[in-house]
Design an enzyme around this catalytic site. Structure first.
Site: not given
Ligand code: ADP
Ligand code: MG
Length: 403
Positions: A38, A204, A378
């Protein structure tokens, strides 16, 4: 309408207030900066301002400040040192957020100097003045400068005194990083070149309902992986065993499956294990055959192939959310496979918006293979939802006078 940038204003001799996002990760034990991306991303704007003879007065938050102890952990002093090393110019650090010492230090600045105030959230101990956008604080900070450059995309989804507050009092333009984020993410969401393919993953469904809906409406195809895919598999009637699955979102997933029939592409095979760690054995299986005691950890090789084929010919790709539990070695393949598929596209604008997905792509060595990796977690999520971000809204529109 394009936004005014730092190139559209007079800088020489001006006190230029700059909101940067130096909210970098620190090592819990040593306090050392573990990733200075950053700070690196903010350099072009700061360099430009000082080269043009402006006085750069920098504002940033770091972490959350709820106690005196948090202040010790989250001082910007080490950030000033790192910035100084990177930009090769002395950075004057003022260990306060207001008062005579700060005002004197600003008075003493020469053209081309850089000054960094202490963490803006130190004001939060005093009635959340920064985070609640206290009008007096925004007005006071604005009084320290002649113009305001907002380059903190990572904070643009927040309405705080150090972005929206200052901008309510003096003219606000964007810095180069902000401009880049607006052009790439804003451009992809509002005016994508087709075929436009969105890839969604992460933990999620509930975190990303609005993103899924917005991108499903705009993209030609939406590929779903990661933890969220199990809620969709459940909606299709499959057993998902112990996989992360949100039962209260199954109906929502069903509706999307109906609405987006032609667009949604779901995994066909999965890496499953009986435990959520890297030591337990795992196997690849069809999504139709997940056992009751198994959980899905990553997309499988057939799905990587399916997604890779779906991406061929794409002109715009937006990716949010890793394809599996990429923090564990056994389950990096899906996310790496998608990085590779995107890296091989020709003439495509490829964007990652999402904190963990960005970190994953960088960790796996794909930093230079994307057109843009957003610095906002975010903020990029909310931008992909199609929301107007308060920190972007306050930047002046171009009108006739730009460029
Ligand atoms: P981003 O920050 O890119 O928006 P998220 O915060 O929504 O992504 O999700 C990231 C998390 O999702 C990671 O910590 C990863 O371990 C988790 N994740 C990915 N696939 C699975 C899975 N099959 N089961 C549980 N957690 C998962
Ligand atoms: Mg995340």
């Amino acid at each position: 309408m394009p936004k005014k940038t730092v190139k559209d204003i007079k800088l020489k001799g001006q006190r230029v207030l700059v909101r940067v996002d130096f909210n970098v990760p620190l090592d819990k034990e040593t306090g050392e900066i573990t990733d200075d991306n950053r700070i690196v991303q903010a350099l072009p704007t700061i360099k430009y301002i000082i080269e043009q003879g402006g006085k750069a007065i920098l504002f940033s938050h770091l972490g959350k400040i709820k106690s005196e102890e948090d202040k010790i952990k989250n001082t910007l002093a080490p950030i000033a040192r790192r910035l100084s090393e990177l930009i090769k110019v002395e950075v004057k650090f003022v260990p306060t957020t207001r008062g005579v010492k700060l005002e004197q230090a600003i008075n003493d600045m020469n053209n081309g100097d850089i000054l960094l105030l202490e963490n803006t959230r130190f004001e939060d101990l005093n009635g959340k003045k920064e985070s609640k956008n206290d009008p007096e604080l925004g007005k006071y900070w604005a009084s320290l400068g002649d113009v305001f450059v907002n380059d903190a995309f990572g904070t643009a989804h927040r309405s705080h005194a150090s972005n929206v507050g200052i901008a309510s009092n003096i003219d606000c333009v964007s810095g180069f990083l902000m401009e880049k984020e607006i052009n790439f993410i804003g451009g992809a969401v509002s005016n994508p070149k087709s075929p436009f393919i969105a890839i969604l993953g992460g933990a999620k469904v509930s975190d990303k309902i609005a993103v899924i809906e917005n991108l499903l409406a705009k993209a030609d195809k939406v590929l779903i992986g990661g933890g969220m895919n199990y809620t969709f598999l459940k909606a299709q009637g499959y057993n998902v065993g112990e996989s992360i699955c949100e039962l209260e979102r199954v109906d929502f997933a069903k509706k999307l499956l109906e609405k987006g029939k032609e667009k949604l592409i779901l995994p066909i095979d999965i890496a499953v294990s009986k435990a959520f760690n890297n030591d337990a054995p795992f196997r690849y299986t069809s999504v139709t055959d997940i056992k009751a005691d198994e959980m899905g950890m990553d997309i499988g090789p057939k799905t990587i192939e399916l997604f890779t084929k779906a991406l061929i010919g794409a002109k715009t790709v937006v990716w949010n959310g890793p394809m599996g539990v990429f923090e564990m070695d056994n389950y990096t393949r899906g996310t790496i496979g998608i990085c590779k598929a995107i890296a091989e596209l020709k003439d495509a604008t490829t964007i990652i918006g999402g904190g963990d997905s960005a970190a994953a792509a960088i960790q796996f060595g794909y930093r230079d293979k994307f057109s843009h990796i957003s610095t906002g977690g975010g903020a990029s999520l909310e931008y992909l939802e199609g929301k107007t971000l308060p920190g972007v809204k306050v930047i002046q529109d171009c009108g006739k006078h730009c460029g």
